[in-house]
Write a protein that holds these residues in place. Structure first.
Motif, PDB file in Angstrom:
ATOM      1  N   ARG A   1      66.645  70.999   8.567  1.00 30.36           N
ATOM      2  CA  ARG A   1      66.567  69.529   8.603  1.00 30.36           C
ATOM      3  C   ARG A   1      65.949  68.987   7.323  1.00 30.36           C
ATOM      4  O   ARG A   1      66.406  67.974   6.764  1.00 30.36           O
ATOM      5  CB  ARG A   1      65.736  69.084   9.798  1.00 30.36           C
ATOM      6  CG  ARG A   1      66.447  69.296  11.141  1.00 30.36           C
ATOM      7  CD  ARG A   1      65.543  68.925  12.285  1.00 30.36           C
ATOM      8  NE  ARG A   1      66.222  69.130  13.554  1.00 30.36           N
ATOM      9  CZ  ARG A   1      65.624  69.050  14.734  1.00 30.36           C
ATOM     10  NH1 ARG A   1      64.322  68.788  14.789  1.00 30.36           N
ATOM     11  NH2 ARG A   1      66.307  69.230  15.841  1.00 30.36           N
ATOM     12  N   SER A   2      64.920  69.669   6.859  1.00 27.07           N
ATOM     13  CA  SER A   2      64.289  69.223   5.615  1.00 27.07           C
ATOM     14  C   SER A   2      65.252  69.338   4.448  1.00 27.07           C
ATOM     15  O   SER A   2      65.348  68.444   3.594  1.00 27.07           O
ATOM     16  CB  SER A   2      63.037  70.056   5.357  1.00 27.07           C
ATOM     17  OG  SER A   2      62.460  69.714   4.120  1.00 27.07           O
ATOM     18  N   ALA A   3      66.005  70.461   4.435  1.00 27.87           N
ATOM     19  CA  ALA A   3      66.962  70.661   3.342  1.00 27.87           C
ATOM     20  C   ALA A   3      68.077  69.628   3.409  1.00 27.87           C
ATOM     21  O   ALA A   3      68.539  69.100   2.383  1.00 27.87           O
ATOM     22  CB  ALA A   3      67.530  72.080   3.406  1.00 27.87           C
ATOM     23  N   VAL A   4      68.529  69.308   4.616  1.00 32.92           N
ATOM     24  CA  VAL A   4      69.601  68.311   4.770  1.00 32.92           C
ATOM     25  C   VAL A   4      69.099  66.932   4.350  1.00 32.92           C
ATOM     26  O   VAL A   4      69.798  66.170   3.652  1.00 32.92           O
ATOM     27  CB  VAL A   4      70.106  68.311   6.221  1.00 32.92           C
ATOM     28  CG1 VAL A   4      71.005  67.098   6.469  1.00 32.92           C
ATOM     29  CG2 VAL A   4      70.874  69.601   6.506  1.00 32.92           C
ATOM     30  N   ALA A   5      67.858  66.617   4.765  1.00 35.46           N
ATOM     31  CA  ALA A   5      67.293  65.312   4.384  1.00 35.46           C
ATOM     32  C   ALA A   5      67.187  65.201   2.869  1.00 35.46           C
ATOM     33  O   ALA A   5      67.492  64.154   2.269  1.00 35.46           O
ATOM     34  CB  ALA A   5      65.934  65.130   5.037  1.00 35.46           C
TER      35      ALA A   5
ATOM     36  N   PHE B   1      71.068  52.121   4.346  1.00 33.20           N
ATOM     37  CA  PHE B   1      72.043  53.214   4.464  1.00 33.20           C
ATOM     38  C   PHE B   1      71.395  54.453   5.082  1.00 33.20           C
ATOM     39  O   PHE B   1      71.944  55.070   5.995  1.00 33.20           O
ATOM     40  CB  PHE B   1      72.607  53.543   3.071  1.00 33.20           C
ATOM     41  CG  PHE B   1      73.626  54.641   3.106  1.00 33.20           C
ATOM     42  CD1 PHE B   1      74.962  54.379   3.380  1.00 33.20           C
ATOM     43  CD2 PHE B   1      73.245  55.969   2.889  1.00 33.20           C
ATOM     44  CE1 PHE B   1      75.881  55.403   3.424  1.00 33.20           C
ATOM     45  CE2 PHE B   1      74.180  56.975   2.929  1.00 33.20           C
ATOM     46  CZ  PHE B   1      75.505  56.709   3.203  1.00 33.20           C
ATOM     47  N   LEU B   2      70.217  54.801   4.577  1.00 29.11           N
ATOM     48  CA  LEU B   2      69.545  55.990   5.101  1.00 29.11           C
ATOM     49  C   LEU B   2      69.189  55.822   6.576  1.00 29.11           C
ATOM     50  O   LEU B   2      69.278  56.767   7.363  1.00 29.11           O
ATOM     51  CB  LEU B   2      68.287  56.278   4.295  1.00 29.11           C
ATOM     52  CG  LEU B   2      68.513  56.758   2.841  1.00 29.11           C
ATOM     53  CD1 LEU B   2      67.178  56.898   2.107  1.00 29.11           C
ATOM     54  CD2 LEU B   2      69.260  58.098   2.845  1.00 29.11           C
TER      55      LEU B   2
ATOM     56  N   LEU C   1      73.331  59.985  12.383  1.00 33.77           N
ATOM     57  CA  LEU C   1      74.567  60.735  12.228  1.00 33.77           C
ATOM     58  C   LEU C   1      74.294  62.156  11.710  1.00 33.77           C
ATOM     59  O   LEU C   1      74.864  63.143  12.184  1.00 33.77           O
ATOM     60  CB  LEU C   1      75.499  60.000  11.268  1.00 33.77           C
ATOM     61  CG  LEU C   1      75.907  58.579  11.692  1.00 33.77           C
ATOM     62  CD1 LEU C   1      76.772  57.931  10.618  1.00 33.77           C
ATOM     63  CD2 LEU C   1      76.648  58.624  13.016  1.00 33.77           C
ATOM     64  N   VAL C   2      73.406  62.230  10.729  1.00 33.33           N
ATOM     65  CA  VAL C   2      73.047  63.551  10.191  1.00 33.33           C
ATOM     66  C   VAL C   2      72.323  64.389  11.246  1.00 33.33           C
ATOM     67  O   VAL C   2      72.555  65.586  11.385  1.00 33.33           O
ATOM     68  CB  VAL C   2      72.191  63.376   8.926  1.00 33.33           C
ATOM     69  CG1 VAL C   2      71.661  64.717   8.451  1.00 33.33           C
ATOM     70  CG2 VAL C   2      72.982  62.687   7.831  1.00 33.33           C
ATOM     71  N   ALA C   3      71.428  63.764  11.998  1.00 33.94           N
ATOM     72  CA  ALA C   3      70.699  64.489  13.045  1.00 33.94           C
ATOM     73  C   ALA C   3      71.656  65.076  14.068  1.00 33.94           C
ATOM     74  O   ALA C   3      71.466  66.196  14.568  1.00 33.94           O
ATOM     75  CB  ALA C   3      69.701  63.553  13.716  1.00 33.94           C
ATOM     76  N   GLN C   4      72.709  64.296  14.382  1.00 33.68           N
ATOM     77  CA  GLN C   4      73.694  64.800  15.323  1.00 33.68           C
ATOM     78  C   GLN C   4      74.419  66.019  14.762  1.00 33.68           C
ATOM     79  O   GLN C   4      74.691  67.001  15.465  1.00 33.68           O
ATOM     80  CB  GLN C   4      74.701  63.697  15.670  1.00 33.68           C
ATOM     81  CG  GLN C   4      75.783  64.118  16.648  1.00 33.68           C
ATOM     82  CD  GLN C   4      75.198  64.592  17.971  1.00 33.68           C
ATOM     83  OE1 GLN C   4      74.297  63.943  18.513  1.00 33.68           O
ATOM     84  NE2 GLN C   4      75.690  65.718  18.478  1.00 33.68           N
TER      85      GLN C   4
END
Length: 636
Positions: free
Chosen positions: A367-371, A528-529, A535-538
């Protein structure tokens, strides 16, 4: 002569026992041969009397006196070099023997004349005494089975009298002949010269080779005529004491003077009363001992055979006890327990490795890397170009999640492959170690059954394609909203400018209104974030679910492979293991049964031997002095 008790029942029992003992072939044959010898002896009614003594002790003179003729050579030198058997015969006197080449020859015959002329230099038709003297002087082994038949009433029917070489001779072959004659004797007449009674050589003989035959001895105390008359009784008593000290039970001593008796008979035709009295008592002793002597001989042979059977049974019992101990120590491995333990260990290791690989996915780290990837993608371009920003974010997120998913699933399958490869090799090695004894019992190598390698696991790919569409929609929506805000501010500015400055004011107002109405980049970025975060969390959650599903798929595949390999081992080795376990149980039972049977045989053999020993003959002390003192010989 039939015997009142010839051990036939014991012999029959021994034969039956030998048939069921299961002895080694050579040992069984030897015992059967011994049994046949006992049967032959039991069926032979003759009484075998063996005359033994030191060299030049007067054996031949004693026998000649009994036969009433100088048949056997006698001198101060050693003369007898072979065993000669003399028996009573109603026909004419005859010598028979077997040559070294196996030819059986009789004398007087032409065949003997030819043989004697070639071997001992005798002229044809030599007297019987001369023929006997020459044959007896041959080296041991040149002739054997010497027999002389004499029409004499002294020996009587059924008595076989054997003359032997002196047991004190230096020639080993002749000495062995003398000692070997003891084993066939029912009665030993030990010739002892009164003038040299009980020498050390005689004592050594009685306490050594003859020790087992002392219960069947009679002592012919010869040359008593050379002892002063007043000392003869003392000499006889001293001999009795010395014999008792040497271990002779109830000694029978017969003082006599065979030489003078023979000379008197040959010159006058009469036998001196003293020697006739000894002959009478000797014949009575022989007659009385005939039945018991034969019975004793059979009993001795039978006891020897019984002891051999008992020893064989005891040795067999010990062998069986040893085998039973070895069998008890050879515990067959538990195949189900062995395989179950391996399967549990392999499954545990597989699950540990798979879970460790899955844990490497690291949700928080991902999650950290995706964020971080989302932030980088947003900041990589103009935020106002929302559509392209959305594309960059979607690509970054999908790339990060796909990589994390692939690394995690590949790690699980590769770790599992390594675990299963090691586990399969370990199982084969441990099986060979644990089951080598089982394989030897089964008569086959401890070869593990073939096991197919683990098959590749199809886990599929990560599907987060809807993230692209969601982010595109997010970008388009944000772009539309930003355009609507900019157009409304421009219209409001134009109205205001017209009111202030008609004409030019409209244009300037519209421009100012558009500038004032446009949102700032920071505000647009935050917006935007904020909108993209769920959406990213999903997408991250979808990846987590995919990793979890892959983990369970890999775990299930590991269990299936382990189960298949265990089933293969059970299919290949289950039947022989079960059969060997059954064989082991049956062998234990058979060993116990045979051991019990052998113990019974040994006990029965010992009991039969003991009964024969208890029923054996007992003699009485008998001293037959020359002349005055006499004592009757106990009857059988």
């Amino acid at each position: 002569m039939p015997l009142a008790h010839d051990g036939t029942g014991d012999l029959d029992w021994i034969r039956r026992t030998l048939d069921r003992l299961g002895l080694e072939a050579g040992r069984r044959r030897a015992l059967l041969d011994q049994l046949a010898a006992v049967r032959r002896r039991a069926a032979d009614p003759r009484l075998y009397v063996t005359v033994v003594g030191e060299t030049s002790s007067g054996k031949s003179t004693f026998i000649n006196s009994i036969m009433r003729r100088r048949l056997l050579p006698s001198s101060s030198l050693a003369t007898t070099r072979a065993i000669l058997r003399v028996h009573g015969s109603a026909a004419q006197a005859e010598l028979r023997f077997t040559t070294a080449s196996g030819e059986r020859i009789s004398c007087p015959t032409a065949a003997f004349d030819r043989w004697a002329g070639a071997h001992v230099g005798l002229a044809p038709a030599a007297p019987l005494e001369t023929a006997v003297a020459h044959v007896l002087r041959l080296t041991a082994g040149e002739v054997h089975d010497l027999e002389v038949g004499l029409p004499t009433a002294v020996l009587g029917d059924g008595v076989m009298l054997s003359d032997t070489p002196g047991f004190s001779v230096e020639d080993a072959g002749h000495r062995e002949l003398a000692l070997g004659a003891l084993h066939t004797a029912d009665l030993l007449v030990v010739v002892v010269p009164a003038v040299a009674a009980m020498s050390l050589t005689l004592v050594d003989f009685l306490t050594g080779p003859a020790r087992a035959f002392l219960d069947r001895c009679a002592i012919a105390l010869t040359k008593i005529d050379l002892v002063d008359p007043e000392e003869r009784d003392d000499v006889a008593r001293a001999v009795v004491r010395r014999l008792a000290d040497a271990g002779v039970p109830d000694p029978v001593v017969l003082p006599c003077a065979p030489g003078p008796a023979l000379r008197t008979h040959l010159s006058t035709g009469r036998v001196p009363p003293e020697f006739a009295d000894v002959e009478t008592r000797l014949c009575r002793l022989l007659a009385d001992r005939r039945r018991r002597a034969v019975r004793t001989s059979v009993a001795l042979l039978l006891r020897e055979l019984l002891r051999a059977v008992a020893a064989e049974a005891e040795q067999g019992g010990e062998r069986l006890r040893t085998a039973e101990r070895e069998l008890a120590g050879l515990a067959l491995p538990d195949l189900d327990g062995f395989l179950g333990g391996w399967a549990a260990r392999t499954t545990d290791r597989s699950e540990a490795e798979i879970r460790s690989a899955a844990a490497g996915y690291g949700t928080e780290r991902v999650r950290s890397a995706v964020a971080e990837a989302v932030t980088d993608a947003v900041d990589a371009g103009d935020i106002r170009a929302l559509t392209s920003t959305a594309e960059r974010v979607a690509a970054a997120v999908v790339g990060r999640l796909t990589h994390a998913h692939e690394v995690t699933t590949t790690g699980m399958t590769s770790r599992l492959a390594s675990v299963l490869d090691r586990a399969r090799a370990d199982l084969g090695d441990r099986f060979g170690e644990e089951f080598h004894a089982l394989a030897a019992l089964a008569g086959r190598p401890a070869q593990p059954p073939p096991a197919a390698p683990h098959r590749p696991i199809a886990l599929g790919t990560l599907d987060v394609s809807d993230l692209h569409e969601a982010l595109r929609s997010l970008g388009a929506g944000l772009a539309t909203t930003a355009g609507w805000r900019t157009g409304g501010s421009a219209a409001a500015g134009a109205v205001l400018g017209t009111a202030v400055l008609p004409g030019l004011g409209t244009v300037i107002g519209a421009a100012l209104g558009g500038v004032v109405g446009r949102p700032s980049q920071d505000a647009l970025r935050r917006q935007f974030l904020t909108r993209a975060e769920p959406l990213v969390a999903q997408a991250v959650a979808t990846t987590e679910e995919s990793v979890t599903t892959a983990r369970e798929t890999v775990l299930a595949a590991a269990r299936t492979w382990v189960d298949d390999l265990v089933a293969g081992y059970r299919d290949v080795w289950g039947p022989p293991v079960a059969d060997l376990v059954d064989q082991q149980a049956r062998r234990h039972e058979e060993l116990r049964r045979r051991l019990s049977a052998l113990d019974d045989v040994a006990g029965e053999a010992r009991a039969r031997a003991a009964r024969l020993t208890e029923a054996g003959p007992s003699g009485g002390t008998v001293v037959l002095p020359h002349g005055t003192q006499t004592k009757e010989v106990p009857s059988a």
